[in-house]
Design an enzyme around this catalytic site. Structure first.
Site: not given
Ligand code: SAJ
Length: 401
Positions: A10-11, A30, A150, A201, A255, A316-317
Site C-alpha cells: 500500500y505504501i 516484492d 499518507v 510516526k 495503523c 473499517f471506515k
Molecule cells: N475513527 C473514529 N473516529 C474518528 C476518526 C477515526 O472512530 O473521529 C476510526 C475510523 O473509523 C477507523 C480508525 O479510526 O476505524 C482509523 O481511521 P483513520 O482515518 O483515522 O486512519 P487510517 O488508519 O486510515 O490512517 C492513519 C492516518 N494517521 C493519522 O491520521 C494520524 C494516516 O495519516 C497514516 O498514514 C496511516 O494511519 C498510517 O499508515 O499510519
C-alpha cells in the site's frame, strides 16, 4: 540516481511509482511473484485512485520495473510490513529480511532508508547488522528513517504534498535522504535523528487513537446518562480550543489500532494513557456487540418474535472497501455467533461479494429490518430516512444532530 523499493504494498508501490514519475529510475521488489508479474503488466494489485494509470505511464517510459529480488542501485528503501507477534510485540523480521537482501549490493555512497513503521531503535539495529556484515562500509553509506504518513485513498496528493520527518543516523545521512525525497515531495522535509523520527510516526497514530478513545469514552458515559453524544461533542467543539473526534464502533485499519502497541511493548510503565486508549477502543467494539444482543432480547420479549437485524457496514471506515482489521466485521461476527437463529442481514455497499458473509443491498436490508445497526458511516446510509418504527442503534453518527 537509481532507487530500489523493497516491498510493493500500500505504501511501497505508490511511492516507487511517484518517484519514477518524477524522473528517478526505480526498481520495485516484492517476494510475491504474482505481485511482481501483475505490476509489470501495469495492473495495480492494491486499490488507490489514479495510481494504475501512473503505473502504466512509468512502465511505458522505462522508469519502473518490478523484480522478485533486489538489483544494484544507489538508494534502497525498506517499505515492508511490521506486524506484531505474541502479545502485541512488534515484529521487525521483514525489515531485517529486506535489509539482509540488499546487504550484498550496498556500496560506498549509497543511501539506505527505512519507511516501515518501526519501534524506536530499529534503524540503529539495522545499521548494526549492516556494519557487522559489511564492516568496510562503516561511515561510507548513509542511513536514515523516513516514515510515510499518507491516507489510503488520497495517496497521489498526500505523498507529494504532506510534510515529512527525516531522521538520519548522522546529519550527513539526513541531508542525503532529504536530497532524495526533495525530488518528488513538495511538502516540507523536517530534519531530525532516527530515534525521534521513529517515535514521531508512533506518536502521530497514538495521538489519534487517544483522541478517538476520549470520544468513545464519552459515548459510553452519554449512553448511560441519556445524552446524545453527537450533539454533545458538536456543542463542546464550539469552544475555540476544544476539538473532540467522533466516537464509532471501535478503531480499525492497519495503523492507528496497531502502532500504539509499538510504544506500549517497549515502554509499558510509562505509556499508561496510550495503553488505556487502546483498551477503550477495543472495548467499544465489544460493548457495541453486547448492545445489539441486549436490544435483540428486549425486542423478542416485547414482540414475542425474533427481530430481523440489519448490520450496516463492514469496512473499517466510511466510503472505502477496506475490511482489514475492521471493528464492524468483528461486531458482525460476534452478533452472528449469539443471534440465536434471528435473521441477520449484512450490508457493505462498497464490496460486491464476501467469502464469509452473505451481503444484502442496503435499502433492502433497511426496509426489512426491525433493528438497524449503523456500524460504518457510509454516504449511502445517510440517504436512509430515520424510521421511528424501527429500533436504530447508531454507533457511527449517521443521524447525528
Ligand atoms: N475513527 C473514529 N473516529 C474518528 C476518526 C477515526 O472512530 O473521529 C476510526 C475510523 O473509523 C477507523 C480508525 O479510526 O476505524 C482509523 O481511521 P483513520 O482515518 O483515522 O486512519 P487510517 O488508519 O486510515 O490512517 C492513519 C492516518 N494517521 C493519522 O491520521 C494520524 C494516516 O495519516 C497514516 O498514514 C496511516 O494511519 C498510517 O499508515 O499510519
Amino acid at each position: 540516481m537509481k532507487a530500489c523499493f523493497m516491498g510493493l504494498g500500500y505504501i511501497g508501490l505508490p511511492t516507487a511509482i511517484i518517484a519514477a514519475k518524477h524522473g528517478v529510475d526505480v526498481i520495485g521488489v516484492d517476494i510475491n511473484a504474482k505481485v511482481v508479474e501483475k505490476t509489470n503488466q501495469g495492473i495495480l494489485h492494491i486499490i488507490e485512485p489514479g495510481m494504475e494509470e501512473m503505473l502504466q505511464e512509468v512502465i511505458a517510459a522505462g522508469k519502473f520495473k518490478a523484480y522478485t529480488t533486489p538489483q544494484e542501485c544507489d538508494a534502497y528503501f525498506m517499505v515492508v510490513p511490521t506486524p506484531f507477534k505474541g502479545d502485541h510485540e512488534p515484529d521487525v523480521s521483514y525489515v531485517e529480511a529486506a535489509t539482509r537482501a540488499v546487504l550484498p549490493l550496498l556500496k560506498e555512497g549509497d543511501l539506505y532508508v527505512i519507511e516501515s513503521t518501526s519501534p524506536v531503535g530499529t534503524t540503529e539495529m539495522m545499521a548494526n547488522i549492516i556494519f557487522t556484515e559489511r564492516p568496510e562500509l562503516k561511515d561510507k553509506i548513509y542511513i536514515a528513517y523516513c516514515p510515510e504518513r499518507v491516507l489510503p485513498g488520497n495517496v497521489i496528493y498526500e505523498l507529494v504534498h504532506n510534510d515529512r520527518v527525516i531522521g538520519g543516523m548522522n546529519p550527513e545521512s539526513t541531508d542525503k535522504a532529504i536530497e532524495f525525497y526533495s525530488q518528488f515531495v513538495q511538502g516540507q522535509l523536517h530534519k531530525t535523528n532516527s530515534r525521534t523520527a521513529e517515535m514521531c510516526k508512533l506518536t502521530e497514530n497514538s495521538s489519534r487513537d487517544v483522541q478517538i478513545a476520549f470520544a468513545n469514552e464519552l459515548s459510553l458515559i452519554c449512553d448511560k446518562a441519556g445524552i446524545n453524544v453527537w450533539e454533545l461533542i458538536n456543542l463542546a467543539n464550539k469552544h475555540p480550543r476544544v476539538n473532540i473526534l467522533q466516537p464509532g464502533c471501535g478503531v480499525g485499519g492497519r495503523c492507528i489500532a496497531v502502532d500504539p502497541y509499538f510504544i506500549t511493548a517497549d515502554y509499558p510503565a510509562e505509556s499508561k494513557i496510550i495503553a488505556t486508549a487502546r483498551n477503550i477502543n477495543n472495548y467499544k467494539s465489544f460493548w457495541c456487540a453486547e448492545k445489539v444482543k441486549s436490544t435483540m432480547l428486549e425486542y423478542e420479549l416485547k414482540h414475542s418474535r425474533k427481530p430481523v437485524v440489519a448490520m450496516m457496514g463492514l469496512a473499517f471506515k466510511p466510503n472505502i472497501d477496506d475490511l482489514r482489521e475492521s471493528p464492524s466485521k468483528t461486531i458482525v461476527g460476534k452478533v452472528m455467533q449469539m443471534c440465536n437463529n434471528a435473521e441477520i442481514l449484512i450490508v457493505e455497499p462498497n464490496v460486491e461479494e464476501h467469502n464469509t458473509f452473505k451481503l444484502t443491498p442496503y435499502q433492502e436490508a433497511y426496509d426489512k429490518a426491525d433493528i438497524v445497526v449503523m456500524l460504518t458511516a457510509h454516504d449511502q446510509f445517510k440517504t436512509l430516512p430515520y424510521d421511528e418504527n424501527k429500533v436504530i442503534l447508531d454507533f457511527c453518527g449517521i443521524y447525528k444532530k
